[in-house]
Design a protein around this motif. Structure first.
Motif, PDB file in Angstrom:
ATOM      1  N   GLY A 246       0.815  -1.211   0.000  1.00  0.00           N
ATOM      2  CA  GLY A 246       0.000   0.000   0.000  1.00  0.00           C
ATOM      3  C   GLY A 246       0.845   1.257   0.000  1.00  0.00           C
ATOM      4  N   GLY A 247       1.878   1.278   0.842  1.00  0.00           N
ATOM      5  CA  GLY A 247       2.752   2.445   0.894  1.00  0.00           C
ATOM      6  C   GLY A 247       3.515   2.650  -0.393  1.00  0.00           C
ATOM      7  N   TYR A 248       4.043   1.567  -0.941  1.00  0.00           N
ATOM      8  CA  TYR A 248       4.847   1.664  -2.160  1.00  0.00           C
ATOM      9  C   TYR A 248       4.018   2.165  -3.340  1.00  0.00           C
ATOM     10  CZ  TYR A 248       8.075   0.264  -5.876  1.00  0.00           C
ATOM     11  OH  TYR A 248       8.919   0.265  -6.962  1.00  0.00           O
ATOM     12  N   HIS A 249       2.850   1.577  -3.539  1.00  0.00           N
ATOM     13  CA  HIS A 249       2.048   1.945  -4.704  1.00  0.00           C
ATOM     14  C   HIS A 249       1.353   3.295  -4.538  1.00  0.00           C
ATOM     15  CE1 HIS A 249       2.741  -1.685  -6.946  1.00  0.00           C
ATOM     16  NE2 HIS A 249       2.464  -2.421  -5.895  1.00  0.00           N
ATOM     17  N   ALA A 250       1.060   3.696  -3.305  1.00  0.00           N
ATOM     18  CA  ALA A 250       0.498   5.026  -3.091  1.00  0.00           C
ATOM     19  C   ALA A 250       1.481   6.102  -3.542  1.00  0.00           C
ATOM     20  CB  ALA A 250       0.150   5.219  -1.611  1.00  0.00           C
ATOM     21  N   VAL A 251       2.771   5.814  -3.396  1.00  0.00           N
ATOM     22  CA  VAL A 251       3.808   6.779  -3.786  1.00  0.00           C
ATOM     23  C   VAL A 251       4.163   6.652  -5.264  1.00  0.00           C
ATOM     24  CG1 VAL A 251       6.194   7.508  -3.414  1.00  0.00           C
ATOM     25  CG2 VAL A 251       4.761   6.870  -1.456  1.00  0.00           C
ATOM     26  N   GLY A 317       4.748  15.602   1.988  1.00  0.00           N
ATOM     27  CA  GLY A 317       3.853  16.327   2.877  1.00  0.00           C
ATOM     28  C   GLY A 317       4.346  17.680   3.339  1.00  0.00           C
ATOM     29  N   PHE A 318       5.614  18.009   3.065  1.00  0.00           N
ATOM     30  CA  PHE A 318       6.184  19.271   3.523  1.00  0.00           C
ATOM     31  C   PHE A 318       6.493  20.184   2.333  1.00  0.00           C
ATOM     32  CE2 PHE A 318       6.526  16.942   7.335  1.00  0.00           C
ATOM     33  CZ  PHE A 318       6.788  17.817   8.384  1.00  0.00           C
ATOM     34  N   GLY A 388       0.194  15.935  -3.122  1.00  0.00           N
ATOM     35  CA  GLY A 388       1.258  15.612  -2.179  1.00  0.00           C
ATOM     36  C   GLY A 388       0.726  15.223  -0.813  1.00  0.00           C
ATOM     37  N   THR A 389      -0.278  15.938  -0.324  1.00  0.00           N
ATOM     38  CA  THR A 389      -0.870  15.625   0.980  1.00  0.00           C
ATOM     39  C   THR A 389      -1.538  14.255   0.955  1.00  0.00           C
ATOM     40  OG1 THR A 389      -1.231  17.963   1.462  1.00  0.00           O
ATOM     41  CG2 THR A 389      -2.554  16.371   2.700  1.00  0.00           C
ATOM     42  N   GLY A 395       0.453   6.944   2.178  1.00  0.00           N
ATOM     43  CA  GLY A 395       1.751   6.291   2.166  1.00  0.00           C
ATOM     44  C   GLY A 395       2.287   6.039   3.568  1.00  0.00           C
ATOM     45  N   SER A 396       2.289   7.054   4.416  1.00  0.00           N
ATOM     46  CA  SER A 396       2.811   6.897   5.774  1.00  0.00           C
ATOM     47  C   SER A 396       1.929   5.972   6.612  1.00  0.00           C
ATOM     48  CB  SER A 396       2.931   8.266   6.446  1.00  0.00           C
ATOM     49  OG  SER A 396       1.662   8.903   6.531  1.00  0.00           O
TER      50      SER A 396
END
Length: 419
Positions: A246-251, A317-318, A388-389, A395-396
């Motif tokens: 999930g984290g990898y593909h979200a990014v 996110g920043f 980005g948000t 991702g996180s």
């Protein structure tokens, strides 16, 4: 075939010299075949994220539809991974590996002929069946072919092939989109996806079934991984994979679009930024593969998941400058990609031979299937906030799920697979 594991000879002491040179001929053939398979898979899969901005413009599809294309592929790959794992436990790892490679390459090639969103949706869904199957079968083949002392770093290093394939896709993207009309370039990138089928020729002549599989004492059971003895392991391994996938593909699904639209980078600059991430990914795969044998499967997974959590938040996110973003691309590639290195060896050691491919296939691809929802969620949420948000949130959050799954699984470093 793998040689017998003899006490005092195949112990768990650190290898002297370069470990890959100490592999036997049969071990090396399995390593080359699976490395090549994952390298070419990485090239084919990442093509979609690279051509996504062009498809948005050419076909006037929404971000939600674009996310759906990725999600459907991953959902079908979860089914394909489990089915291929079951088949591999019944008829053999090598036979099913050849089938999955051919299937995946064929439908990647056919993607280049599609004329609209609906056609591409169907073809990519069928492509996903082969894509999911190859990891499950390859992980079982490698886990059973490589000796215990080298298993973690060998299986983990094979994952590094994905980053090389990703790099090849970026090179093709940079060349083709600079020299051809975009309406033609994206099709050519999919047509090149037929290349993995050539790997079947090598597998037919060089790769044999592992002795451990040939001497198994019982056949696979469809419900075996859900029996009382393995249900907890199956569910926790699936949770681990869900977080990583999930984290990898979200990014990665949205990264090229994020760089070109939110950050305003050109095609050439997007390629340069992606190369920093890919370099980090390769280093992450290899480093995590080494640590898998040195500090253990669990510690490596938790370390890389925690660092991935912070890398995703800071990168997307920043409000950072493009120069700082270029530098942060290395850890963004390093930690999320390295999170996959321990999984092949770890899942092979969590399940017995009769259930190894089906157990690893279900766990890894269940994570891929549910994790497939993340790109779609990012796409829809980005309609209400910045892209980005949205990437940062999903991702996180995924890496926290990954840590939760790892914490309750046993450590398996040094485990001898039953003959």
């Amino acid at each position: 075939m793998v040689s017998p594991q003899i006490p005092g000879v195949d112990d768990y002491s650190p290898p002297r010299g370069l470990w890959i040179r100490q592999l036997s001929g049969h071990e090396r053939s399995a390593f080359i075949a699976t490395f090549g398979g994952w390298m070419l898979d990485g090239m084919d899969v990442m093509v979609y994220s690279l051509v996504l901005p062009t498809l948005l413009a050419e076909w006037h599809i929404s971000k939600g539809q674009a996310g759906l294309l990725s999600t459907v592929t991953l959902l079908l790959s979860s089914l394909g991974g489990w089915l291929a794992g079951i088949l591999a436990d019944r008829v053999g790892r090598v036979r099913v590996l050849k089938l999955t490679i051919f299937w995946f390459a064929l439908f990647t090639f056919l993607s280049g002929f599609t004329q609209n969103f609906e056609q591409l949706l169907v073809v990519r869904a069928l492509q996903g069946l082969g894509f999911g199957g190859e990891w499950a079968v390859g992980a079982a083949l490698m886990g059973e072919s490589i000796r215990t002392r080298f298993r973690g770093r060998a299986v983990g290093t094979v994952q590094a092939g994905w980053s090389i394939g990703w790099g090849l896709s970026v090179i093709l993207f940079t060349i083709l989109f600079s020299r051809l009309p975009h309406a033609i370039a994206w099709r050519v990138m999919f047509w090149i996806g037929i290349l993995p089928a050539l790997l079947i020729v090598y597998i037919r002549s060089k790769v044999e079934e592992p002795e451990i599989y040939l001497h198994r004492k019982q056949s696979a059971s469809l419900a075996g991984i859900f029996s009382s003895g393995y249900l907890r392991t199956t569910l926790l391994a699936a949770l681990l994979a869900l977080g990583a996938q999930g984290g990898y593909h979200a990014v990665t699904t949205w990264l090229p679009l994020y760089l070109r639209t939110a950050r305003g980078l050109s095609t050439l600059n997007t390629g340069a930024y992606l190369f920093v991430i890919i370099l980090g990914a390769f280093c992450g795969y290899v480093t995590a593969a080494y640590l898998t044998d040195v500090i253990g499967r669990k510690r490596t997974l938790i370390l890389f998941a925690a660092c991935s959590f912070f890398a995703v938040i800071f990168y997307s996110g920043f409000p950072i400058s493009n120069h700082l973003m270029l530098a942060l691309g290395f850890p963004l590639g390093f930690f999320p990609s390295g999170s996959f290195s321990p999984m092949g060896a770890y899942f092979s050691e969590l399940f017995p031979t009769s259930l190894r491919a089906s157990g690893a296939g279900f766990a890894y691809n269940f994570g891929r299937g549910v994790g497939a929802l993340f790109p779609t969620l990012v796409g829809y949420v980005s309609g209400h906030t910045s892209l980005g948000t949205a990437i940062s949130i999903f991702g996180s959050g995924a890496y926290l799920v990954m840590i939760l799954g790892v914490m309750f699984l046993p450590e398996t470093r040094g485990k001898q697979l039953e003959a």
